[in-house]
Write a protein that holds these residues in place. Structure first.
Motif, PDB file in Angstrom:
ATOM      1  N   LEU A 230       0.832  -1.208   0.000  1.00  0.00           N
ATOM      2  CA  LEU A 230       0.000   0.000   0.000  1.00  0.00           C
ATOM      3  C   LEU A 230       0.864   1.255   0.000  1.00  0.00           C
ATOM      4  O   LEU A 230       1.917   1.291   0.645  1.00  0.00           O
ATOM      5  CB  LEU A 230      -0.919   0.024   1.228  1.00  0.00           C
ATOM      6  N   VAL A 231       0.407   2.279  -0.712  1.00  0.00           N
ATOM      7  CA  VAL A 231       1.082   3.578  -0.698  1.00  0.00           C
ATOM      8  C   VAL A 231       0.071   4.636  -0.269  1.00  0.00           C
ATOM      9  O   VAL A 231      -1.138   4.510  -0.554  1.00  0.00           O
ATOM     10  CB  VAL A 231       1.683   3.945  -2.069  1.00  0.00           C
ATOM     11  N   PRO A 232       0.529   5.686   0.417  1.00  0.00           N
ATOM     12  CA  PRO A 232      -0.384   6.760   0.810  1.00  0.00           C
ATOM     13  C   PRO A 232      -0.901   7.505  -0.424  1.00  0.00           C
ATOM     14  O   PRO A 232      -0.166   7.721  -1.397  1.00  0.00           O
ATOM     15  CB  PRO A 232       0.487   7.682   1.676  1.00  0.00           C
ATOM     16  N   ALA A 233      -2.160   7.907  -0.353  1.00  0.00           N
ATOM     17  CA  ALA A 233      -2.768   8.704  -1.418  1.00  0.00           C
ATOM     18  C   ALA A 233      -3.363   9.961  -0.794  1.00  0.00           C
ATOM     19  O   ALA A 233      -4.353   9.902  -0.063  1.00  0.00           O
ATOM     20  CB  ALA A 233      -3.845   7.899  -2.141  1.00  0.00           C
ATOM     21  N   ILE A 234      -2.728  11.090  -1.052  1.00  0.00           N
ATOM     22  CA  ILE A 234      -3.194  12.382  -0.540  1.00  0.00           C
ATOM     23  C   ILE A 234      -4.249  12.909  -1.507  1.00  0.00           C
ATOM     24  O   ILE A 234      -3.987  13.049  -2.702  1.00  0.00           O
ATOM     25  CB  ILE A 234      -2.037  13.378  -0.416  1.00  0.00           C
ATOM     26  N   ILE A 235      -5.432  13.208  -0.981  1.00  0.00           N
ATOM     27  CA  ILE A 235      -6.534  13.653  -1.827  1.00  0.00           C
ATOM     28  C   ILE A 235      -6.674  15.169  -1.695  1.00  0.00           C
ATOM     29  O   ILE A 235      -6.860  15.699  -0.602  1.00  0.00           O
ATOM     30  CB  ILE A 235      -7.853  12.960  -1.434  1.00  0.00           C
ATOM     31  N   GLN A 236      -6.619  15.851  -2.834  1.00  0.00           N
ATOM     32  CA  GLN A 236      -6.616  17.315  -2.854  1.00  0.00           C
ATOM     33  C   GLN A 236      -7.685  17.830  -3.815  1.00  0.00           C
ATOM     34  O   GLN A 236      -7.840  17.306  -4.928  1.00  0.00           O
ATOM     35  CB  GLN A 236      -5.229  17.807  -3.301  1.00  0.00           C
ATOM     36  N   ASP A 237      -8.431  18.837  -3.382  1.00  0.00           N
ATOM     37  CA  ASP A 237      -9.435  19.441  -4.253  1.00  0.00           C
ATOM     38  C   ASP A 237      -8.766  20.130  -5.432  1.00  0.00           C
ATOM     39  O   ASP A 237      -7.834  20.920  -5.259  1.00  0.00           O
ATOM     40  CB  ASP A 237     -10.284  20.452  -3.472  1.00  0.00           C
TER      41      ASP A 237
ATOM     42  N   GLY B 132      -5.776   8.488   2.178  1.00  0.00           N
ATOM     43  CA  GLY B 132      -6.148   7.082   2.080  1.00  0.00           C
ATOM     44  C   GLY B 132      -4.956   6.271   1.622  1.00  0.00           C
ATOM     45  O   GLY B 132      -3.844   6.806   1.480  1.00  0.00           O
ATOM     46  N   TYR B 133      -5.192   4.983   1.367  1.00  0.00           N
ATOM     47  CA  TYR B 133      -4.119   4.100   0.905  1.00  0.00           C
ATOM     48  C   TYR B 133      -4.587   3.335  -0.334  1.00  0.00           C
ATOM     49  O   TYR B 133      -5.752   2.965  -0.440  1.00  0.00           O
ATOM     50  CB  TYR B 133      -3.701   3.131   2.012  1.00  0.00           C
ATOM     51  N   MET B 134      -3.668   3.134  -1.234  1.00  0.00           N
ATOM     52  CA  MET B 134      -3.974   2.420  -2.467  1.00  0.00           C
ATOM     53  C   MET B 134      -2.960   1.308  -2.704  1.00  0.00           C
ATOM     54  O   MET B 134      -1.769   1.487  -2.437  1.00  0.00           O
ATOM     55  CB  MET B 134      -3.944   3.359  -3.670  1.00  0.00           C
ATOM     56  N   ASN B 135      -3.465   0.194  -3.213  1.00  0.00           N
ATOM     57  CA  ASN B 135      -2.567  -0.783  -3.798  1.00  0.00           C
ATOM     58  C   ASN B 135      -2.670  -0.633  -5.314  1.00  0.00           C
ATOM     59  O   ASN B 135      -3.381   0.253  -5.815  1.00  0.00           O
ATOM     60  CB  ASN B 135      -2.902  -2.211  -3.330  1.00  0.00           C
ATOM     61  N   GLU B 136      -1.987  -1.476  -6.042  1.00  0.00           N
ATOM     62  CA  GLU B 136      -1.966  -1.338  -7.491  1.00  0.00           C
ATOM     63  C   GLU B 136      -3.364  -1.493  -8.092  1.00  0.00           C
ATOM     64  O   GLU B 136      -3.745  -0.769  -9.019  1.00  0.00           O
ATOM     65  CB  GLU B 136      -1.012  -2.372  -8.106  1.00  0.00           C
ATOM     66  N   GLU B 137      -4.143  -2.394  -7.537  1.00  0.00           N
ATOM     67  CA  GLU B 137      -5.492  -2.635  -8.044  1.00  0.00           C
ATOM     68  C   GLU B 137      -6.395  -1.421  -7.819  1.00  0.00           C
ATOM     69  O   GLU B 137      -7.204  -1.051  -8.676  1.00  0.00           O
ATOM     70  CB  GLU B 137      -6.088  -3.871  -7.374  1.00  0.00           C
ATOM     71  N   ALA B 138      -6.250  -0.795  -6.666  1.00  0.00           N
ATOM     72  CA  ALA B 138      -7.061   0.382  -6.357  1.00  0.00           C
ATOM     73  C   ALA B 138      -6.732   1.536  -7.291  1.00  0.00           C
ATOM     74  O   ALA B 138      -7.626   2.249  -7.769  1.00  0.00           O
ATOM     75  CB  ALA B 138      -6.847   0.802  -4.907  1.00  0.00           C
ATOM     76  N   LEU B 139      -5.447   1.733  -7.566  1.00  0.00           N
ATOM     77  CA  LEU B 139      -5.038   2.800  -8.478  1.00  0.00           C
ATOM     78  C   LEU B 139      -5.560   2.524  -9.887  1.00  0.00           C
ATOM     79  O   LEU B 139      -6.060   3.436 -10.564  1.00  0.00           O
ATOM     80  CB  LEU B 139      -3.512   2.932  -8.495  1.00  0.00           C
ATOM     81  N   THR B 140      -5.462   1.280 -10.321  1.00  0.00           N
ATOM     82  CA  THR B 140      -5.941   0.920 -11.655  1.00  0.00           C
ATOM     83  C   THR B 140      -7.439   1.176 -11.782  1.00  0.00           C
ATOM     84  O   THR B 140      -7.912   1.730 -12.787  1.00  0.00           O
ATOM     85  CB  THR B 140      -5.642  -0.563 -11.959  1.00  0.00           C
ATOM     86  N   LYS B 141      -8.198   0.802 -10.742  1.00  0.00           N
ATOM     87  CA  LYS B 141      -9.644   1.014 -10.780  1.00  0.00           C
ATOM     88  C   LYS B 141      -9.978   2.501 -10.756  1.00  0.00           C
ATOM     89  O   LYS B 141     -10.914   2.953 -11.434  1.00  0.00           O
ATOM     90  CB  LYS B 141     -10.315   0.294  -9.606  1.00  0.00           C
ATOM     91  N   THR B 142      -9.228   3.267  -9.979  1.00  0.00           N
ATOM     92  CA  THR B 142      -9.438   4.716  -9.915  1.00  0.00           C
ATOM     93  C   THR B 142      -9.278   5.340 -11.298  1.00  0.00           C
ATOM     94  O   THR B 142     -10.108   6.143 -11.739  1.00  0.00           O
ATOM     95  CB  THR B 142      -8.446   5.366  -8.934  1.00  0.00           C
ATOM     96  N   GLN B 143      -8.207   4.950 -11.986  1.00  0.00           N
ATOM     97  CA  GLN B 143      -7.946   5.518 -13.303  1.00  0.00           C
ATOM     98  C   GLN B 143      -8.953   5.033 -14.342  1.00  0.00           C
ATOM     99  O   GLN B 143      -9.298   5.766 -15.271  1.00  0.00           O
ATOM    100  CB  GLN B 143      -6.517   5.181 -13.729  1.00  0.00           C
ATOM    101  N   ALA B 144      -9.438   3.821 -14.177  1.00  0.00           N
ATOM    102  CA  ALA B 144     -10.380   3.255 -15.154  1.00  0.00           C
ATOM    103  C   ALA B 144     -11.782   3.836 -15.000  1.00  0.00           C
ATOM    104  O   ALA B 144     -12.465   4.091 -15.997  1.00  0.00           O
ATOM    105  CB  ALA B 144     -10.428   1.736 -15.017  1.00  0.00           C
ATOM    106  N   THR B 145     -12.209   4.067 -13.749  1.00  0.00           N
ATOM    107  CA  THR B 145     -13.585   4.513 -13.507  1.00  0.00           C
ATOM    108  C   THR B 145     -13.713   6.027 -13.345  1.00  0.00           C
ATOM    109  O   THR B 145     -14.804   6.580 -13.497  1.00  0.00           O
ATOM    110  CB  THR B 145     -14.148   3.855 -12.240  1.00  0.00           C
ATOM    111  N   GLY B 146     -12.605   6.683 -13.001  1.00  0.00           N
ATOM    112  CA  GLY B 146     -12.671   8.116 -12.739  1.00  0.00           C
ATOM    113  C   GLY B 146     -13.190   8.450 -11.352  1.00  0.00           C
ATOM    114  O   GLY B 146     -13.380   9.617 -11.021  1.00  0.00           O
ATOM    115  N   LYS B 147     -13.434   7.420 -10.531  1.00  0.00           N
ATOM    116  CA  LYS B 147     -13.860   7.618  -9.150  1.00  0.00           C
ATOM    117  C   LYS B 147     -12.792   7.037  -8.227  1.00  0.00           C
ATOM    118  O   LYS B 147     -12.373   5.891  -8.402  1.00  0.00           O
ATOM    119  CB  LYS B 147     -15.208   6.943  -8.894  1.00  0.00           C
ATOM    120  N   VAL B 148     -12.360   7.838  -7.258  1.00  0.00           N
ATOM    121  CA  VAL B 148     -11.238   7.435  -6.407  1.00  0.00           C
ATOM    122  C   VAL B 148     -11.602   6.205  -5.587  1.00  0.00           C
ATOM    123  O   VAL B 148     -12.611   6.179  -4.884  1.00  0.00           O
ATOM    124  CB  VAL B 148     -10.805   8.584  -5.486  1.00  0.00           C
TER     125      VAL B 148
END
Length: 201
Positions: A12-19, A29-45
């Motif tokens: 897991l890596v930290p994910a800083i969320i900024q407006d 929050g924290y993301m693994n590779e799958e979470a990042l891939t889904k974020t980029q694919a769906t456009g929803k974090v």
């Protein structure tokens, strides 16, 4: 994006969320590779929830989604900075941020100046305050001052004295901030108009 997920045992890596508009930090929050891939694919974090032990899309229950606008990777390749457009409050408590802050635009010193003007507006009996005296005089006097400063700024713009031009520009902006508040508005309202024009262009 070459994120180094191998630096931690859980991947897991930290994910800083900024407006994306206000630059306010909304949450961590924290993301693994799958979470990042889904974020980029769906456009929803989407994060990896350590308590649920599964992927978790922010807003999947509340409807307060974080819509992705950009992802940046830090120099060590182990921390993400994710710019978003929030849909509703970010924190589960109902606050705009997880630090119980309002997610309002901040214009640096101009925001501080707006607060000073607001204090003077609410204390017009302060006989020593120039700003309070303008509010006592009413909207016509304030508007007149903005017009005078605008003319003086234009005059100085046609000359070569940069110092005079900058000082007149400062006077114009200062009195315009007063006029905005006399009308019940702030810089935030003007920024919203400009942003809507930009978004529709």
């Amino acid at each position: 994006m070459n994120v180094d997920f191998s630096k931690t045992q859980d991947g897991l890596v930290p994910a800083i969320i900024q407006d994306n508009v206000t630059s306010k930090v909304l949450m961590l929050g924290y993301m693994n590779e799958e979470a990042l891939t889904k974020t980029q694919a769906t456009g929803k974090v989407t994060f990896y929830s350590r308590s649920k032990n599964r992927l978790w899309t922010k807003g999947e229950e509340s409807g307060n989604f974080l819509h992705l606008t950009d992802v940046k990777l830090d120099c060590d390749r182990d921390t993400l900075l994710i710019s978003v457009q929030p849909e509703g409050p970010t924190c589960h408590t109902g606050s705009d941020t997880c630090w119980d802050e309002k997610n309002d635009p901040n214009f640096g010193f101009l925001t501080i100046l707006e607060e000073i003007i607001s204090e003077r507006k609410n204390n017009t009996q302060n006989q020593k305050s120039y700003v309070a005296s303008l509010f006592r005089s009413g909207i016509n006097k304030i508007a007149q001052k903005v017009g005078e400063e605008a003319v003086e700024t234009v005059i100085e713009a046609k000359d070569d004295n940069d110092d005079l031009f900058l000082n007149e520009s400062a006077d114009l902006l200062f009195h315009y901030l007063i006029l905005l508040q006399a009308k019940g508005f702030r810089l935030n309202d003007i920024a919203a108009v400009l942003n809507s024009r930009h978004s529709s262009s």
